[in-house]
Design a protein around this motif. Structure first.
Motif, PDB file in Angstrom:
ATOM      1  N   VAL A  13       0.866  -1.172   0.000  1.00  0.00           N
ATOM      2  CA  VAL A  13       0.000   0.000   0.000  1.00  0.00           C
ATOM      3  C   VAL A  13       0.904   1.224   0.000  1.00  0.00           C
ATOM      4  CG1 VAL A  13      -1.736   1.276   1.303  1.00  0.00           C
ATOM      5  CG2 VAL A  13      -1.768  -1.230   1.294  1.00  0.00           C
ATOM      6  N   ASN A  14       0.661   2.127  -0.896  1.00  0.00           N
ATOM      7  CA  ASN A  14       1.451   3.350  -0.962  1.00  0.00           C
ATOM      8  C   ASN A  14       0.722   4.461  -0.219  1.00  0.00           C
ATOM      9  OD1 ASN A  14       3.514   2.330  -2.676  1.00  0.00           O
ATOM     10  ND2 ASN A  14       2.050   2.420  -4.356  1.00  0.00           N
ATOM     11  N   ILE A  15       1.462   5.197   0.591  1.00  0.00           N
ATOM     12  CA  ILE A  15       0.900   6.357   1.270  1.00  0.00           C
ATOM     13  C   ILE A  15       1.807   7.552   1.027  1.00  0.00           C
ATOM     14  CG2 ILE A  15      -0.271   5.012   3.045  1.00  0.00           C
ATOM     15  CD1 ILE A  15       1.979   5.754   4.967  1.00  0.00           C
ATOM     16  N   ARG A  16       1.216   8.715   1.105  1.00  0.00           N
ATOM     17  CA  ARG A  16       1.995   9.938   0.919  1.00  0.00           C
ATOM     18  C   ARG A  16       2.101  10.656   2.245  1.00  0.00           C
ATOM     19  NH1 ARG A  16       0.728  12.613  -4.761  1.00  0.00           N
ATOM     20  NH2 ARG A  16       2.928  12.628  -4.689  1.00  0.00           N
TER      21      ARG A  16
END
Length: 95
Positions: A13-16
């Motif tokens: 999961v990519n988060i910023r």
């Protein structure tokens, strides 16, 4: 031999987040004994799901308190009692 269950499949999961926040995360996970940034983030998310009674203000207050403790900006209860004359004996004029 009994067949063992395999662990659940993990997904990426990519988060910023800001660079400053990421630096704070990186400065924290090792101090708490985690093996990786991902392990730390999973634990934090798991705790948030298991303990939804903590709101953002509560979490910020706990983190602020933790920072104050680490930086030596706190006082023991005995120090506070002594400063405010709350040692348990009657104060002058209280009788």
């Amino acid at each position: 031999m009994a067949e063992t269950e395999s662990p659940p499949e993990k997904r990426t999961v990519n988060i910023r987040m800001t660079e400053t926040f990421l630096e704070d995360v990186d400065a924290t996970w090792e101090d708490f004994g985690f093996n990786s940034r991902s392990e730390f983030i999973r634990a934090v998310l798991r705790d948030a799901l298991k303990h939804p009674e903590f709101n953002r203000a509560d979490l910020k207050a706990m983190l602020t308190s933790e920072a104050e403790i680490r930086e030596g900006r706190t006082h023991s209860s005995d120090d506070v009692k002594a400063e405010y004359g709350l040692g348990g004996s009657p104060q002058d004029g209280d009788e």
